[in-house]
Design an enzyme around this catalytic site. Structure first.
Site, mmCIF file in Angstrom:
data_model
loop_
_atom_site.group_PDB
_atom_site.id
_atom_site.type_symbol
_atom_site.label_atom_id
_atom_site.label_comp_id
_atom_site.label_asym_id
_atom_site.label_seq_id
_atom_site.Cartn_x
_atom_site.Cartn_y
_atom_site.Cartn_z
ATOM 1 N N PRO A 2 37.637 41.177 51.244
ATOM 2 C CA PRO A 2 38.756 40.648 52.024
ATOM 3 C C PRO A 2 38.880 39.132 51.823
ATOM 4 O O PRO A 2 37.918 38.399 52.008
ATOM 5 C CB PRO A 2 38.366 40.967 53.476
ATOM 6 C CG PRO A 2 37.286 41.976 53.389
ATOM 7 C CD PRO A 2 36.588 41.737 52.084
ATOM 8 N N GLU A 3 40.052 38.703 51.389
ATOM 9 C CA GLU A 3 40.315 37.279 51.235
ATOM 10 C C GLU A 3 41.346 36.878 52.286
ATOM 11 O O GLU A 3 41.691 37.669 53.152
ATOM 12 C CB GLU A 3 40.813 36.996 49.807
ATOM 13 C CG GLU A 3 39.788 37.433 48.748
ATOM 14 C CD GLU A 3 40.211 37.110 47.324
ATOM 15 O OE1 GLU A 3 40.912 36.104 47.130
ATOM 16 O OE2 GLU A 3 39.844 37.861 46.413
ATOM 17 N N LYS A 58 38.023 32.736 55.898
ATOM 18 C CA LYS A 58 37.888 34.187 56.023
ATOM 19 C C LYS A 58 37.177 34.578 57.318
ATOM 20 O O LYS A 58 36.799 35.726 57.497
ATOM 21 C CB LYS A 58 37.101 34.716 54.820
ATOM 22 C CG LYS A 58 37.762 34.407 53.469
ATOM 23 C CD LYS A 58 36.960 35.016 52.349
ATOM 24 C CE LYS A 58 36.860 34.082 51.174
ATOM 25 N NZ LYS A 58 35.936 34.578 50.149
ATOM 26 N N ARG A 247 30.224 36.680 38.881
ATOM 27 C CA ARG A 247 31.438 37.408 39.289
ATOM 28 C C ARG A 247 32.351 37.585 38.082
ATOM 29 O O ARG A 247 32.431 36.724 37.208
ATOM 30 C CB ARG A 247 32.204 36.619 40.369
ATOM 31 C CG ARG A 247 31.377 36.098 41.517
ATOM 32 C CD ARG A 247 30.935 37.188 42.455
ATOM 33 N NE ARG A 247 32.053 37.950 43.016
ATOM 34 C CZ ARG A 247 32.742 37.592 44.099
ATOM 35 N NH1 ARG A 247 32.464 36.457 44.708
ATOM 36 N NH2 ARG A 247 33.723 38.352 44.560
#
Ligand SMILES: [Zn+2]
Length: 257
Positions: A2-3, A58, A247
């Site tokens: 979730p961003e 966030k 990443r």
């Protein structure tokens, strides 16, 4: 993960389903959740009312009328699921906020990495965050001077919440593609024109993701993230994937220079 746009959507759930309600009970269903909140502190939440909710990067802050702050963070996964206290629990419910009106919000998180903390009244909440990525007051000059002193490539820099709060792996890649910047470029090598393009791209990508302006736009699908081997939407060159700081980074080797 979730961003900012996904957390903002969760905030809308909190605004509709938590704000103004009184907590009957917070149930912590996962051991990791219990490690951060003692049974006594959990009990102390009974009868507390949620005055307002706030997103910082966030992070989700539920401000209680007594000044304490319940602080939720989804991290790698997570969402709120609405229901009634009598409903069966969702499969990956890790915590449940039960309200005195018989409704509840379940913190659902298949990876069980999300957290809930309780901050005392009056605590200085330093979450170590830079400007919010959706803040219109966040300027190109601020971004430029922050990047000018940084070592390392631009893509991992955009994931540093101290540089800018709210971006994660997906929207960092989308922003760089839109700004035509190579994710491997050293942060401090960006020209003023590139910094300006990046600032505008972050705004455009987030605006589109939150659906505030582009809800009827048929191109809402992601432009570069998770599109390895597929043609670039601008120049048709196959999108490449590399790993930066552990990443995945997706980019077009032809039009991101
Ligand atoms: Zn391209």
């Amino acid at each position: 993960m979730p961003e900012l746009p996904e957390v903002e959507a969760a905030m809308n759930v909190l605004r509709r389903r938590a704000k103004g309600r009184t907590i009957a009970h917070l149930r912590l269903l996962h051991p990791a959740m219990r490690r951060r909140l003692s049974p006594a502190r959990v009990r102390s939440l009974a009868g507390a009312q949620i005055e307002r909710v706030e997103r910082r990067g966030k992070h989700q802050l539920l401000h209680l009328t007594d000044g304490r702050v319940l602080h939720a963070h989804f991290r790698m996964n997570g969402d709120w699921e609405c229901g009634k206290v009598t409903d069966e629990l969702p499969r990956f419910a890790r915590a449940v906020l039960e309200f005195t009106d018989g409704t509840r919000l379940s913190f659902v998180d298949s990876r069980a990495l999300g957290t809930i903390e309780l901050h005392p009244a009056g605590a200085l909440l330093d979450l170590g965050l830079g400007p919010d990525a959706s803040d219109k007051k966040w300027t190109t000059e601020q971004l430029g001077s922050a990047l000018a002193t940084r070592r390392g490539p631009i893509k991992p820099a955009l994931l540093d919440q101290k540089l800018v709060a709210g971006l994660g792996n997906i929207y960092a890649a989308e922003s760089l593609w839109r700004a035509r910047i190579d994710p491997r470029a050293p942060s401090r090598s960006l020209t003023p024109v590139q910094v300006k393009a990046l600032r505008r791209s972050v705004a455009a990508v987030l605006e589109r993701a939150t659906g505030s302006r582009y809800t009827d736009d048929s191109t809402v699908a992601l432009d570069v993230y998770d599109r390895e081997g597929l043609p670039c939407r601008r120049c048709r060159t196959p999108i490449e994937r590399i790993v930066q700081a552990g990443r995945s980074t997706y980019f077009c080797p032809s039009c991101q220079v």
